[in-house]
Design a protein around this motif. Sequence first.
Motif, short mmCIF file in Angstrom:
data_model
loop_
_atom_site.label_atom_id
_atom_site.label_comp_id
_atom_site.label_asym_id
_atom_site.label_seq_id
_atom_site.Cartn_x
_atom_site.Cartn_y
_atom_site.Cartn_z
N LEU A 1 34.27 49.30 31.06
CA LEU A 1 35.24 48.25 30.76
C LEU A 1 36.64 48.77 31.08
CD1 LEU A 1 35.60 45.43 29.37
CD2 LEU A 1 35.96 46.67 27.25
N VAL A 2 37.38 47.99 31.89
CA VAL A 2 38.71 48.42 32.31
C VAL A 2 39.74 47.36 31.91
CG1 VAL A 2 40.15 49.19 34.24
CG2 VAL A 2 37.66 49.59 34.31
N PRO A 3 40.48 47.57 30.80
CA PRO A 3 41.61 46.69 30.50
C PRO A 3 42.72 46.89 31.53
CG PRO A 3 40.87 47.87 28.53
CD PRO A 3 40.20 48.52 29.72
N GLY B 1 36.23 44.00 34.27
CA GLY B 1 37.68 44.17 34.30
C GLY B 1 38.34 43.10 33.44
N LEU B 2 39.32 43.51 32.64
CA LEU B 2 40.11 42.58 31.84
C LEU B 2 41.50 42.49 32.46
CD1 LEU B 2 39.33 44.03 28.27
CD2 LEU B 2 38.04 42.29 29.55
N ALA B 3 42.06 41.29 32.50
CA ALA B 3 43.41 41.14 33.05
C ALA B 3 44.03 39.87 32.50
CB ALA B 3 43.37 41.10 34.58
N GLY B 4 45.36 39.81 32.61
CA GLY B 4 46.11 38.71 32.03
C GLY B 4 46.30 37.55 32.99
N GLY B 5 45.48 36.54 32.86
CA GLY B 5 45.67 35.30 33.63
C GLY B 5 44.73 35.18 34.81
N ALA C 1 34.88 44.08 40.71
CA ALA C 1 34.33 44.05 39.35
C ALA C 1 33.18 43.04 39.27
CB ALA C 1 35.41 43.67 38.34
N ASP C 2 32.16 43.37 38.48
CA ASP C 2 31.03 42.47 38.31
C ASP C 2 31.42 41.27 37.47
OD1 ASP C 2 28.65 44.12 39.44
OD2 ASP C 2 29.85 45.52 38.27
N LEU C 3 32.37 41.47 36.56
CA LEU C 3 32.85 40.39 35.70
C LEU C 3 34.34 40.63 35.46
CD1 LEU C 3 32.17 37.97 33.83
CD2 LEU C 3 31.62 39.64 32.05
#
Length: 200
Positions: free
Chosen positions: A24-26, A49-53, A65-67
């Motif tokens: 998991l990558v914020p 991967g987490l990202a803003g927007g 990223a897979d998701l």
Amino acid sequence: MIGTGRTAMGIVQFAEPGPGDVVLVPAAAGGLGTLLVQYAKNAGATVVGLAGGPAKTARVAANGADLAVDYTDPGWPARLDDHRGKVTVVYDGVGGDVARAAVALLAPDGRHIVFGWTSQGLAGDSPYVVDGVSVNVLGPEMLRRAGGPDPLRTLELRALTEAAEGRLTPAVQRFPLAGAAEAHRALESRGTTGKVVLEP
Ligand SMILES: NC(=O)c1ccc[n+]([C@@H]2O[C@H](COP(=O)([O-])OP(=O)(O)OC[C@H]3O[C@@H](n4cnc5c(N)ncnc54)[C@H](OP(=O)(O)O)[C@@H]3O)[C@@H](O)[C@H]2O)c1
């Protein structure tokens, strides 16, 4: 690539991803996040991967990223219910509430690799770390693990080799030097992707 690639190579020493890992990558659209997603994917891991927007999550998905999940949506952890208890590594440069939610997704032997806290929360909050789970990698241990007579150079060479062989491609957003103030505003408002470079 030298500075950010070097840091990325220093971070992954603490939790080398491989097949079977769920990483998991914020802040996955940021300078480090972009490289960490690529590195983990190349190693055969499943990568979230987490990202803003939406614009940033689209970039994270295009980066492999897979998701890709928009963590400005307050309900974002529910989108990862299928991964709950299965995340083996979090590469975390964000801290705060995001870190708290990410750690809650970890497998029992999962590791929370901390290298920054851009969003630790309100002033005075401490970055979120959990004994025995979180490892703050910024410090002498990163250099000790890199080894060699010049550990920073060791990490740089690793990053540059990855780039030269086509496995890592940095993301860069350019601003004219005269627009430095605009670049700073964009950074503060989380409007940038990849590393910000000022060009003369
Ligand atoms: N680059 C290096 O060599 C290096 C070295 C040592 C430590 N670090 C640390 O690693 C982390 C990431 O560095 P980076 O170079 O990848 O930075 P970056 O490219 O500027 O990315 C940082 C990302 O953090 C996210 N973020 C979350 N909360 C934020 C907030 N309150 N304000 C601004 N951004 C916020 C933003 O993405 P979203 O909008 O998608 O959330 C932003 O794009 C930082 O904590 C930094 O201090 C970096």
